[in-house]
Design a protein around this motif. Sequence first.
Motif, PDB file in Angstrom:
ATOM      1  N   ALA A 108       0.596  -1.097   0.076  1.00 47.63           N
ATOM      2  CA  ALA A 108      -0.417  -0.171   0.122  1.00 47.63           C
ATOM      3  C   ALA A 108       1.005   1.638   0.282  1.00 47.63           C
ATOM      4  N   LEU A 109       2.217   1.476   0.093  1.00 48.57           N
ATOM      5  CA  LEU A 109       3.284   2.488   0.209  1.00 48.57           C
ATOM      6  C   LEU A 109       2.822   3.064  -0.986  1.00 48.57           C
ATOM      7  N   GLY A 110       2.688   2.800  -2.190  1.00 46.39           N
ATOM      8  CA  GLY A 110       2.632   3.653  -2.902  1.00 46.39           C
ATOM      9  C   GLY A 110       1.208   4.540  -3.363  1.00 46.39           C
ATOM     10  N   GLU A 111       0.218   3.291  -3.349  1.00 41.78           N
ATOM     11  CA  GLU A 111      -0.571   4.397  -3.263  1.00 41.78           C
ATOM     12  C   GLU A 111      -1.095   5.322  -1.844  1.00 41.78           C
ATOM     13  N   VAL A 112      -0.713   5.277  -0.910  1.00 38.74           N
ATOM     14  CA  VAL A 112      -0.740   5.986   0.422  1.00 38.74           C
ATOM     15  C   VAL A 112      -0.050   7.819   0.183  1.00 38.74           C
ATOM     16  N   THR A 113       1.577   7.229  -0.465  1.00 37.67           N
ATOM     17  CA  THR A 113       2.071   8.445  -0.552  1.00 37.67           C
ATOM     18  C   THR A 113       1.543   9.384  -1.493  1.00 37.67           C
ATOM     19  N   THR A 114       1.248   9.091  -2.591  1.00 41.27           N
ATOM     20  CA  THR A 114       0.377   9.587  -3.746  1.00 41.27           C
ATOM     21  C   THR A 114      -0.755  10.227  -2.675  1.00 41.27           C
ATOM     22  N   ARG A 115      -2.002   9.257  -2.223  1.00 41.58           N
ATOM     23  CA  ARG A 115      -3.259  10.532  -1.246  1.00 41.58           C
ATOM     24  C   ARG A 115      -2.399  10.695  -0.355  1.00 41.58           C
ATOM     25  N   LEU A 116      -1.442  11.156   1.038  1.00 41.61           N
ATOM     26  CA  LEU A 116      -0.984  12.389   1.542  1.00 41.61           C
ATOM     27  C   LEU A 116      -0.489  13.527   0.416  1.00 41.61           C
ATOM     28  N   ALA A 117       0.213  13.317  -0.669  1.00 44.08           N
ATOM     29  CA  ALA A 117       1.383  14.166  -1.081  1.00 44.08           C
ATOM     30  C   ALA A 117      -0.452  14.998  -1.962  1.00 44.08           C
ATOM     31  N   ASN A 118      -1.475  14.344  -1.839  1.00 38.26           N
ATOM     32  CA  ASN A 118      -2.715  15.282  -2.812  1.00 38.26           C
ATOM     33  C   ASN A 118      -3.587  16.082  -1.703  1.00 38.26           C
ATOM     34  N   LEU A 119      -2.830  16.336  -0.193  1.00 38.44           N
ATOM     35  CA  LEU A 119      -3.545  16.668   0.340  1.00 38.44           C
ATOM     36  C   LEU A 119      -2.744  18.194   0.406  1.00 38.44           C
ATOM     37  N   ASP A 120      -4.059  19.168   1.163  1.00 38.48           N
ATOM     38  CA  ASP A 120      -3.818  20.533   0.645  1.00 38.48           C
ATOM     39  C   ASP A 120      -2.531  20.619   1.407  1.00 38.48           C
ATOM     40  N   LEU A 121      -1.456  21.464   1.434  1.00 34.84           N
ATOM     41  CA  LEU A 121      -0.532  22.580   2.015  1.00 34.84           C
ATOM     42  C   LEU A 121       0.414  20.830   2.549  1.00 34.84           C
ATOM     43  N   THR A 122       0.311  19.641   2.174  1.00 26.62           N
ATOM     44  CA  THR A 122       1.212  18.890   1.995  1.00 26.62           C
ATOM     45  C   THR A 122       2.268  18.864   1.236  1.00 26.62           C
ATOM     46  N   SER A 123       3.735  18.130   1.791  1.00 27.53           N
ATOM     47  CA  SER A 123       4.218  17.654   1.369  1.00 27.53           C
ATOM     48  C   SER A 123       4.833  16.362   1.742  1.00 27.53           C
ATOM     49  N   VAL A 124       5.319  15.327   0.596  1.00 27.41           N
ATOM     50  CA  VAL A 124       6.139  13.863   1.154  1.00 27.41           C
ATOM     51  C   VAL A 124       7.198  13.778   0.448  1.00 27.41           C
ATOM     52  N   ALA A 125       7.936  13.383   1.444  1.00 30.18           N
ATOM     53  CA  ALA A 125       9.240  12.831   1.002  1.00 30.18           C
ATOM     54  C   ALA A 125       9.844  11.816   1.113  1.00 30.18           C
ATOM     55  N   GLY A 126      10.074  10.660   0.466  1.00 27.52           N
ATOM     56  CA  GLY A 126      10.820   9.519   0.598  1.00 27.52           C
ATOM     57  C   GLY A 126      10.225   8.633  -0.331  1.00 27.52           C
ATOM     58  N   PRO A 127      10.549   7.109  -0.272  1.00 30.43           N
ATOM     59  CA  PRO A 127      10.911   6.411   0.805  1.00 30.43           C
ATOM     60  C   PRO A 127      11.778   5.962   0.466  1.00 30.43           C
ATOM     61  N   TRP A 128      12.229   5.817   1.942  1.00 37.36           N
ATOM     62  CA  TRP A 128      13.645   5.502   2.449  1.00 37.36           C
ATOM     63  C   TRP A 128      13.942   3.458   2.925  1.00 37.36           C
ATOM     64  N   TRP A 129      14.428   3.100   2.446  1.00 32.18           N
ATOM     65  CA  TRP A 129      14.758   1.833   2.614  1.00 32.18           C
ATOM     66  C   TRP A 129      15.196   1.427   3.105  1.00 32.18           C
ATOM     67  N   ALA A 130      15.321   0.948   4.279  1.00 31.66           N
ATOM     68  CA  ALA A 130      15.691  -0.056   5.314  1.00 31.66           C
ATOM     69  C   ALA A 130      16.337  -1.528   5.566  1.00 31.66           C
ATOM     70  N   LEU A 131      17.140  -1.957   6.438  1.00 31.76           N
ATOM     71  CA  LEU A 131      16.710  -2.846   7.464  1.00 31.76           C
ATOM     72  C   LEU A 131      16.207  -2.785   8.450  1.00 31.76           C
ATOM     73  N   ARG A 132      16.173  -4.358   9.185  1.00 28.53           N
ATOM     74  CA  ARG A 132      15.843  -3.993  10.633  1.00 28.53           C
ATOM     75  C   ARG A 132      17.223  -3.673  11.231  1.00 28.53           C
ATOM     76  N   PRO A 133      16.976  -3.224  12.714  1.00 23.26           N
ATOM     77  CA  PRO A 133      18.155  -3.056  13.312  1.00 23.26           C
ATOM     78  C   PRO A 133      18.187  -4.504  14.007  1.00 23.26           C
ATOM     79  N   ASP A 134      17.357  -5.273  14.175  1.00 21.06           N
ATOM     80  CA  ASP A 134      17.900  -6.825  14.595  1.00 21.06           C
ATOM     81  C   ASP A 134      17.384  -7.980  13.298  1.00 21.06           C
ATOM     82  N   SER A 135      17.775  -8.186  12.257  1.00 16.61           N
ATOM     83  CA  SER A 135      17.598  -8.114  10.876  1.00 16.61           C
ATOM     84  C   SER A 135      18.486  -9.809  11.092  1.00 16.61           C
ATOM     85  N   PRO A 136      17.630 -10.624  10.726  1.00 12.82           N
ATOM     86  CA  PRO A 136      18.523 -12.097  10.682  1.00 12.82           C
ATOM     87  C   PRO A 136      20.207 -11.685   9.505  1.00 12.82           C
TER      88      PRO A 136
END
Length: 252
Positions: free
Chosen positions: A130-158
Amino acid sequence: MTTTPDEAGTGDSQDAPRANDAPHANGAPQGGGAPRVAVRGEARLEVEPETARIGVTVGARGGDRRAALKDLTKRNNAVLELLRSYGESVERIETGAFSISPELKTGRGERVRAYHGKVHVQAVFGDFTALGEVTTRLANLDLTSVAGPWWALRPDSPVHRRARQEAVRQAVVRAREYAEAVGAELAGLIDIADVGTDWMEPEVARGTAAPAGYGAAPGAPAAAPPALDLEPRRQTVYARINARFTITQPVL
Protein backbone atom coordinates in the motif's frame (compact mmCIF):
# COMPACT_ATOMS: atom_id res chain seq x y z
CA MET A 1 78.28 -52.74 43.76
CA THR A 2 78.70 -49.04 43.35
CA THR A 3 76.95 -47.20 40.55
CA THR A 4 78.00 -43.88 39.08
CA PRO A 5 75.51 -40.99 38.72
CA ASP A 6 75.42 -41.47 34.95
CA GLU A 7 74.56 -45.12 35.33
CA ALA A 8 71.72 -44.23 37.71
CA GLY A 9 70.22 -41.82 35.16
CA THR A 10 70.53 -38.80 37.45
CA GLY A 11 73.66 -37.22 36.04
CA ASP A 12 74.34 -34.72 33.29
CA SER A 13 74.64 -37.17 30.43
CA GLN A 14 74.58 -35.45 27.05
CA ASP A 15 72.11 -38.04 25.78
CA ALA A 16 69.41 -37.07 28.32
CA PRO A 17 66.68 -34.76 26.87
CA ARG A 18 66.41 -31.27 28.31
CA ALA A 19 63.13 -29.77 29.52
CA ASN A 20 63.36 -26.84 27.09
CA ASP A 21 63.73 -29.25 24.18
CA ALA A 22 60.44 -31.05 24.87
CA PRO A 23 58.21 -30.85 21.81
CA HIS A 24 55.09 -28.66 21.96
CA ALA A 25 51.69 -30.22 21.37
CA ASN A 26 51.69 -28.94 17.78
CA GLY A 27 55.26 -29.96 17.07
CA ALA A 28 56.90 -26.58 17.78
CA PRO A 29 59.34 -26.01 20.63
CA GLN A 30 57.75 -24.49 23.72
CA GLY A 31 60.20 -21.65 23.76
CA GLY A 32 59.39 -20.43 20.24
CA GLY A 33 55.60 -20.91 20.20
CA ALA A 34 53.44 -22.21 17.37
CA PRO A 35 53.50 -20.54 13.94
CA ARG A 36 50.58 -18.21 13.37
CA VAL A 37 48.63 -16.75 10.48
CA ALA A 38 46.49 -13.59 10.65
CA VAL A 39 43.79 -12.92 8.05
CA ARG A 40 40.74 -10.77 7.38
CA GLY A 41 37.36 -12.21 6.47
CA GLU A 42 34.83 -10.19 4.48
CA ALA A 43 31.26 -10.75 3.32
CA ARG A 44 28.87 -8.76 1.12
CA LEU A 45 25.18 -9.61 0.80
CA GLU A 46 22.47 -7.93 -1.29
CA VAL A 47 18.94 -8.40 0.03
CA GLU A 48 15.47 -6.91 -0.26
CA PRO A 49 14.63 -4.12 2.24
CA GLU A 50 12.44 -4.85 5.25
CA THR A 51 11.07 -1.37 5.98
CA ALA A 52 10.31 1.87 4.16
CA ARG A 53 10.12 5.27 5.82
CA ILE A 54 8.43 8.40 4.49
CA GLY A 55 8.40 11.94 5.84
CA VAL A 56 5.30 14.14 5.71
CA THR A 57 5.31 17.91 6.29
CA VAL A 58 1.97 19.61 6.92
CA GLY A 59 1.70 23.38 6.53
CA ALA A 60 -0.86 26.06 7.38
CA ARG A 61 -1.14 29.82 6.98
CA GLY A 62 -3.53 32.19 8.70
CA GLY A 63 -4.11 35.88 9.27
CA ASP A 64 -3.77 35.34 13.02
CA ARG A 65 -2.13 32.75 15.23
CA ARG A 66 -5.38 31.04 16.24
CA ALA A 67 -6.50 30.54 12.64
CA ALA A 68 -3.11 29.11 11.64
CA LEU A 69 -3.14 26.68 14.58
CA LYS A 70 -6.69 25.61 13.79
CA ASP A 71 -5.88 24.84 10.15
CA LEU A 72 -2.64 23.10 11.09
CA THR A 73 -4.41 20.89 13.63
CA LYS A 74 -7.08 19.97 11.09
CA ARG A 75 -4.56 19.00 8.40
CA ASN A 76 -2.31 17.14 10.82
CA ASN A 77 -5.29 15.08 12.01
CA ALA A 78 -6.18 14.30 8.39
CA VAL A 79 -2.66 12.94 7.80
CA LEU A 80 -2.71 10.82 10.96
CA GLU A 81 -6.17 9.41 10.18
CA LEU A 82 -5.09 8.50 6.66
CA LEU A 83 -1.99 6.68 7.91
CA ARG A 84 -3.89 4.85 10.66
CA SER A 85 -6.52 3.69 8.18
CA TYR A 86 -3.95 1.32 6.64
CA GLY A 87 -3.72 -0.72 9.82
CA GLU A 88 -0.73 -3.01 10.27
CA SER A 89 0.86 -1.94 6.99
CA VAL A 90 2.07 1.14 8.88
CA GLU A 91 4.26 -0.12 11.72
CA ARG A 92 5.06 3.19 13.34
CA ILE A 93 3.86 6.80 13.20
CA GLU A 94 5.93 9.53 14.85
CA THR A 95 5.39 13.26 15.12
CA GLY A 96 8.59 15.25 14.87
CA ALA A 97 9.23 18.99 14.91
CA PHE A 98 6.40 21.51 15.21
CA SER A 99 6.71 25.22 14.53
CA ILE A 100 4.56 28.31 14.11
CA SER A 101 6.12 31.65 13.26
CA PRO A 102 4.95 35.13 12.25
CA GLU A 103 5.53 36.68 8.84
CA LEU A 104 6.35 40.36 9.32
CA LYS A 105 5.39 43.13 6.94
CA THR A 106 8.18 45.04 5.30
CA GLY A 107 8.69 48.61 6.36
CA ARG A 108 8.86 50.37 9.67
CA GLY A 109 7.65 48.64 12.79
CA GLU A 110 7.00 44.97 13.50
CA ARG A 111 3.55 44.40 12.09
CA VAL A 112 2.53 40.78 11.50
CA ARG A 113 1.25 39.94 8.03
CA ALA A 114 0.39 36.28 8.72
CA TYR A 115 1.36 33.21 10.71
CA HIS A 116 2.91 30.06 9.22
CA GLY A 117 2.72 26.69 10.93
CA LYS A 118 4.42 23.36 10.15
CA VAL A 119 4.44 19.90 11.68
CA HIS A 120 6.55 16.93 10.57
CA VAL A 121 5.34 13.33 10.67
CA GLN A 122 7.25 10.14 9.90
CA ALA A 123 5.72 6.78 9.06
CA VAL A 124 7.46 3.41 8.81
CA PHE A 125 5.97 0.69 6.58
CA GLY A 126 6.62 -3.02 6.90
CA ASP A 127 4.19 -3.93 4.12
CA PHE A 128 5.00 -2.24 0.81
CA THR A 129 1.81 -3.18 -1.04
CA ALA A 130 0.00 0.00 0.00
CA LEU A 131 3.04 2.29 0.08
CA GLY A 132 2.53 3.82 -3.36
CA GLU A 133 -1.16 4.48 -2.73
CA VAL A 134 -0.55 6.06 0.69
CA THR A 135 2.22 8.28 -0.69
CA THR A 136 0.11 9.69 -3.51
CA ARG A 137 -2.92 10.23 -1.27
CA LEU A 138 -0.78 12.14 1.22
CA ALA A 139 0.78 14.27 -1.51
CA ASN A 140 -2.73 15.16 -2.72
CA LEU A 141 -3.71 16.75 0.61
CA ASP A 142 -3.79 20.54 1.01
CA LEU A 143 -0.42 22.14 1.88
CA THR A 144 1.17 18.74 2.48
CA SER A 145 4.54 17.63 1.15
CA VAL A 146 5.96 14.11 1.13
CA ALA A 147 9.56 12.87 0.96
CA GLY A 148 10.91 9.34 0.64
CA PRO A 149 10.71 6.45 0.72
CA TRP A 150 13.94 5.53 2.48
CA TRP A 151 14.47 1.77 2.39
CA ALA A 152 16.23 -0.07 5.22
CA LEU A 153 16.74 -3.30 7.13
CA ARG A 154 15.63 -3.76 10.72
CA PRO A 155 18.40 -3.39 13.35
CA ASP A 156 17.81 -7.00 14.47
CA SER A 157 17.51 -8.41 10.95
CA PRO A 158 18.91 -11.97 10.59
CA VAL A 159 20.75 -10.71 7.49
CA HIS A 160 23.37 -9.10 9.74
CA ARG A 161 24.00 -12.46 11.43
CA ARG A 162 24.32 -14.19 8.07
CA ALA A 163 26.88 -11.63 6.93
CA ARG A 164 29.00 -11.97 10.08
CA GLN A 165 29.02 -15.76 9.88
CA GLU A 166 29.95 -15.66 6.20
CA ALA A 167 32.86 -13.32 7.02
CA VAL A 168 34.16 -15.85 9.58
CA ARG A 169 33.87 -18.69 7.06
CA GLN A 170 35.81 -16.67 4.50
CA ALA A 171 38.53 -16.00 7.09
CA VAL A 172 38.89 -19.74 7.75
CA VAL A 173 39.13 -20.45 4.00
CA ARG A 174 41.79 -17.78 3.53
CA ALA A 175 43.83 -18.93 6.53
CA ARG A 176 43.73 -22.55 5.33
CA GLU A 177 44.94 -21.48 1.88
CA TYR A 178 47.87 -19.60 3.43
CA ALA A 179 48.78 -22.60 5.58
CA GLU A 180 48.64 -25.00 2.63
CA ALA A 181 50.92 -22.70 0.64
CA VAL A 182 53.75 -23.44 3.11
CA GLY A 183 52.94 -27.12 3.60
CA ALA A 184 51.11 -26.66 6.90
CA GLU A 185 47.60 -27.11 8.26
CA LEU A 186 45.38 -25.08 10.56
CA ALA A 187 45.85 -26.19 14.15
CA GLY A 188 43.71 -23.89 16.27
CA LEU A 189 41.98 -20.53 16.66
CA ILE A 190 43.60 -17.73 18.65
CA ASP A 191 40.95 -15.01 18.38
CA ILE A 192 38.35 -13.34 16.17
CA ALA A 193 38.00 -9.55 16.26
CA ASP A 194 34.97 -7.73 14.86
CA VAL A 195 36.35 -4.71 13.01
CA GLY A 196 32.99 -3.36 11.87
CA THR A 197 29.66 -4.48 10.47
CA ASP A 198 27.72 -1.84 8.50
CA TRP A 199 25.28 -1.31 5.54
CA MET A 200 24.80 1.29 3.02
CA GLU A 201 22.79 4.19 4.28
CA PRO A 202 19.38 4.21 2.67
CA GLU A 203 19.01 6.90 0.04
CA VAL A 204 16.06 8.36 -1.75
CA ALA A 205 15.79 6.36 -4.95
CA ARG A 206 15.38 8.67 -7.91
CA GLY A 207 11.92 8.52 -9.36
CA THR A 208 10.48 6.53 -6.45
CA ALA A 209 9.56 9.31 -4.05
CA ALA A 210 6.50 11.49 -4.06
CA PRO A 211 7.41 14.91 -5.44
CA ALA A 212 8.66 17.34 -2.83
CA GLY A 213 6.37 20.34 -2.53
CA TYR A 214 2.85 21.00 -1.50
CA GLY A 215 -0.19 18.95 -2.39
CA ALA A 216 -3.32 20.04 -4.13
CA ALA A 217 -4.49 23.59 -3.63
CA PRO A 218 -7.92 24.28 -2.12
CA GLY A 219 -10.65 23.74 -4.65
CA ALA A 220 -8.73 21.14 -6.66
CA PRO A 221 -10.64 18.11 -7.99
CA ALA A 222 -11.28 15.49 -5.31
CA ALA A 223 -10.50 12.53 -7.57
CA ALA A 224 -7.70 10.39 -6.13
CA PRO A 225 -4.50 10.40 -8.21
CA PRO A 226 -3.11 7.11 -9.55
CA ALA A 227 -0.88 5.30 -7.07
CA LEU A 228 2.87 5.47 -7.61
CA ASP A 229 4.58 2.23 -8.58
CA LEU A 230 7.46 2.03 -6.09
CA GLU A 231 10.20 -0.56 -6.54
CA PRO A 232 12.09 -1.39 -3.31
CA ARG A 233 15.80 -0.67 -3.45
CA ARG A 234 17.99 -3.64 -2.56
CA GLN A 235 20.17 -3.21 0.52
CA THR A 236 23.87 -4.09 0.69
CA VAL A 237 25.18 -5.50 3.97
CA TYR A 238 28.91 -5.71 4.74
CA ALA A 239 30.74 -7.63 7.47
CA ARG A 240 34.48 -7.60 8.18
CA ILE A 241 36.43 -9.49 10.83
CA ASN A 242 40.07 -10.13 11.74
CA ALA A 243 41.10 -13.63 12.81
CA ARG A 244 44.32 -15.30 13.95
CA PHE A 245 45.05 -19.02 13.82
CA THR A 246 47.87 -21.34 14.81
CA ILE A 247 49.26 -23.69 12.16
CA THR A 248 51.43 -26.77 12.18
CA GLN A 249 55.12 -26.51 11.41
CA PRO A 250 55.61 -25.47 7.76
CA VAL A 251 57.34 -27.82 5.36
CA LEU A 252 59.55 -25.52 3.32
